[in-house]
Design a protein around this motif. Structure first.
Motif, mmCIF file in Angstrom:
data_model
loop_
_atom_site.group_PDB
_atom_site.id
_atom_site.type_symbol
_atom_site.label_atom_id
_atom_site.label_comp_id
_atom_site.label_asym_id
_atom_site.label_seq_id
_atom_site.Cartn_x
_atom_site.Cartn_y
_atom_site.Cartn_z
ATOM 1 N N ASP A 171 9.729 -0.491 4.482
ATOM 2 C CA ASP A 171 9.993 -1.433 3.304
ATOM 3 C C ASP A 171 9.306 -0.803 2.094
ATOM 4 O O ASP A 171 9.771 -0.958 0.953
ATOM 5 C CB ASP A 171 9.826 -2.684 3.703
ATOM 6 C CG ASP A 171 10.676 -3.399 4.555
ATOM 7 O OD1 ASP A 171 11.850 -2.706 4.812
ATOM 8 O OD2 ASP A 171 10.364 -4.539 5.115
ATOM 9 N N GLY A 172 8.028 -0.471 2.446
ATOM 10 C CA GLY A 172 7.282 0.009 1.320
ATOM 11 C C GLY A 172 7.709 1.265 0.689
ATOM 12 O O GLY A 172 7.655 1.717 -0.509
ATOM 13 N N LEU A 173 8.131 2.157 1.527
ATOM 14 C CA LEU A 173 9.106 3.497 1.285
ATOM 15 C C LEU A 173 10.200 3.024 0.140
ATOM 16 O O LEU A 173 10.366 3.681 -0.987
ATOM 17 C CB LEU A 173 9.288 4.475 2.269
ATOM 18 C CG LEU A 173 8.132 5.019 3.046
ATOM 19 C CD1 LEU A 173 8.632 5.713 4.218
ATOM 20 C CD2 LEU A 173 7.613 6.029 1.865
ATOM 21 N N ASP A 174 10.757 2.114 0.470
ATOM 22 C CA ASP A 174 12.081 1.437 -0.190
ATOM 23 C C ASP A 174 11.684 1.220 -1.553
ATOM 24 O O ASP A 174 12.417 1.406 -2.632
ATOM 25 C CB ASP A 174 12.754 0.296 0.737
ATOM 26 C CG ASP A 174 13.772 0.652 1.611
ATOM 27 O OD1 ASP A 174 14.227 2.337 1.909
ATOM 28 O OD2 ASP A 174 14.120 -0.042 2.479
ATOM 29 N N LEU A 175 10.245 0.395 -1.464
ATOM 30 C CA LEU A 175 9.840 -0.055 -2.734
ATOM 31 C C LEU A 175 9.574 1.113 -3.791
ATOM 32 O O LEU A 175 9.713 1.158 -5.237
ATOM 33 C CB LEU A 175 8.631 -0.889 -2.761
ATOM 34 C CG LEU A 175 8.934 -2.493 -2.081
ATOM 35 C CD1 LEU A 175 7.425 -3.037 -1.830
ATOM 36 C CD2 LEU A 175 9.494 -3.111 -3.171
ATOM 37 N N MET B 119 0.830 -1.140 -0.145
ATOM 38 C CA MET B 119 -0.183 0.047 -0.132
ATOM 39 C C MET B 119 0.794 1.444 -0.002
ATOM 40 O O MET B 119 0.415 2.097 -0.714
ATOM 41 C CB MET B 119 -0.774 -0.040 1.097
ATOM 42 C CG MET B 119 -2.139 -1.060 1.217
ATOM 43 S SD MET B 119 -3.356 -0.464 2.185
ATOM 44 C CE MET B 119 -4.206 1.033 1.338
ATOM 45 N N VAL B 120 1.982 1.370 0.717
ATOM 46 C CA VAL B 120 2.821 2.493 0.791
ATOM 47 C C VAL B 120 3.396 2.702 -0.711
ATOM 48 O O VAL B 120 3.609 3.946 -1.145
ATOM 49 C CB VAL B 120 4.040 2.336 1.697
ATOM 50 C CG1 VAL B 120 4.943 3.299 1.692
ATOM 51 C CG2 VAL B 120 3.330 2.250 3.166
ATOM 52 N N ALA B 121 3.869 1.478 -1.331
ATOM 53 C CA ALA B 121 4.372 1.553 -2.454
ATOM 54 C C ALA B 121 3.472 2.305 -3.633
ATOM 55 O O ALA B 121 3.942 3.016 -4.661
ATOM 56 C CB ALA B 121 4.974 0.369 -3.130
ATOM 57 N N ALA B 122 2.119 1.982 -3.359
ATOM 58 C CA ALA B 122 1.079 2.364 -4.439
ATOM 59 C C ALA B 122 0.118 3.524 -3.813
ATOM 60 O O ALA B 122 -0.566 3.915 -4.270
ATOM 61 C CB ALA B 122 0.054 1.205 -4.749
ATOM 62 N N TRP B 123 0.721 4.322 -2.782
ATOM 63 C CA TRP B 123 0.101 5.349 -2.086
ATOM 64 C C TRP B 123 -0.084 6.402 -3.212
ATOM 65 O O TRP B 123 0.757 6.947 -4.019
ATOM 66 C CB TRP B 123 0.650 5.942 -1.183
ATOM 67 C CG TRP B 123 0.188 6.655 -0.021
ATOM 68 C CD1 TRP B 123 0.137 8.150 0.054
ATOM 69 C CD2 TRP B 123 -1.304 6.463 0.790
ATOM 70 N NE1 TRP B 123 -0.616 8.489 0.878
ATOM 71 C CE2 TRP B 123 -1.391 7.737 1.581
ATOM 72 C CE3 TRP B 123 -1.827 5.283 1.178
ATOM 73 C CZ2 TRP B 123 -2.284 7.421 2.412
ATOM 74 C CZ3 TRP B 123 -2.703 5.103 1.942
ATOM 75 C CH2 TRP B 123 -3.220 6.234 2.612
ATOM 76 N N PRO B 124 -1.467 6.724 -3.480
ATOM 77 C CA PRO B 124 -1.860 7.589 -4.278
ATOM 78 C C PRO B 124 -1.756 9.167 -3.978
ATOM 79 O O PRO B 124 -2.112 10.396 -4.840
ATOM 80 C CB PRO B 124 -3.232 7.368 -4.689
ATOM 81 C CG PRO B 124 -4.039 6.839 -3.560
ATOM 82 C CD PRO B 124 -2.858 6.169 -2.866
ATOM 83 N N PHE B 125 -1.397 9.496 -2.773
ATOM 84 C CA PHE B 125 -1.367 10.858 -2.091
ATOM 85 C C PHE B 125 0.072 11.533 -1.787
ATOM 86 O O PHE B 125 0.967 10.580 -1.663
ATOM 87 C CB PHE B 125 -2.251 10.835 -0.915
ATOM 88 C CG PHE B 125 -3.685 10.301 -0.810
ATOM 89 C CD1 PHE B 125 -4.742 11.111 -1.569
ATOM 90 C CD2 PHE B 125 -4.052 9.234 -0.615
ATOM 91 C CE1 PHE B 125 -5.762 10.736 -1.820
ATOM 92 C CE2 PHE B 125 -5.537 8.734 -0.793
ATOM 93 C CZ PHE B 125 -6.245 9.316 -1.346
ATOM 94 N N PRO B 126 0.194 12.585 -1.931
ATOM 95 C CA PRO B 126 1.346 13.182 -1.577
ATOM 96 C C PRO B 126 2.073 13.024 -0.073
ATOM 97 O O PRO B 126 3.396 12.964 0.003
ATOM 98 C CB PRO B 126 1.349 14.824 -1.788
ATOM 99 C CG PRO B 126 -0.070 14.938 -1.805
ATOM 100 C CD PRO B 126 -0.780 13.866 -2.091
ATOM 101 N N THR B 127 1.209 12.787 0.775
ATOM 102 C CA THR B 127 1.640 12.480 2.208
ATOM 103 C C THR B 127 1.174 11.181 2.559
ATOM 104 O O THR B 127 0.273 10.911 2.204
ATOM 105 C CB THR B 127 1.261 13.802 3.032
ATOM 106 O OG1 THR B 127 -0.153 13.883 3.054
ATOM 107 C CG2 THR B 127 1.694 15.197 2.749
#
Length: 91
Positions: A83-87, A55-63
């Motif tokens: 880990d999602g931010l790394d992706l 979900m973090v890797a696909a997050w559609p918002f700026p924050t």
């Protein structure tokens, strides 16, 4: 006598998605953006690290409002978010 309100369709959809990790991850590109914040919160509080990572890797918002959810920090959950931010950065 008190009656509890029945769950909304959105709540039922989120519960269903969290029960099936593979379905949730494959459905992320097609999820309506309105569903992302409540589903992220549910996945965060119920500690679904693989769903959180994707979900973090696909997050559609700026924050990404992770700090507000950190009432009781859980190392594995926080690691999944990082880990999602790394992706996301690798893309």
């Amino acid at each position: 006598m008190s009656f509890k309100d029945p769950p909304t369709l959105q709540q039922l959809a989120r519960r269903s998605l969290l029960k099936d990790e593979a379905l949730t991850i494959s459905a992320l590109p097609n999820l309506p953006v309105q569903l992302f914040p409540p589903l992220f919160k549910d996945a965060f509080t119920s500690r679904h690290p693989n769903i959180l990572r994707q979900m973090v890797a696909a997050w559609p918002f700026p924050t990404l409002p992770v700090g507000a959810l950190m009432e009781t920090p859980h190392l594995e959950t926080l690691k999944a978010v990082l880990d999602g931010l790394d992706l996301l950065m690798a893309e």
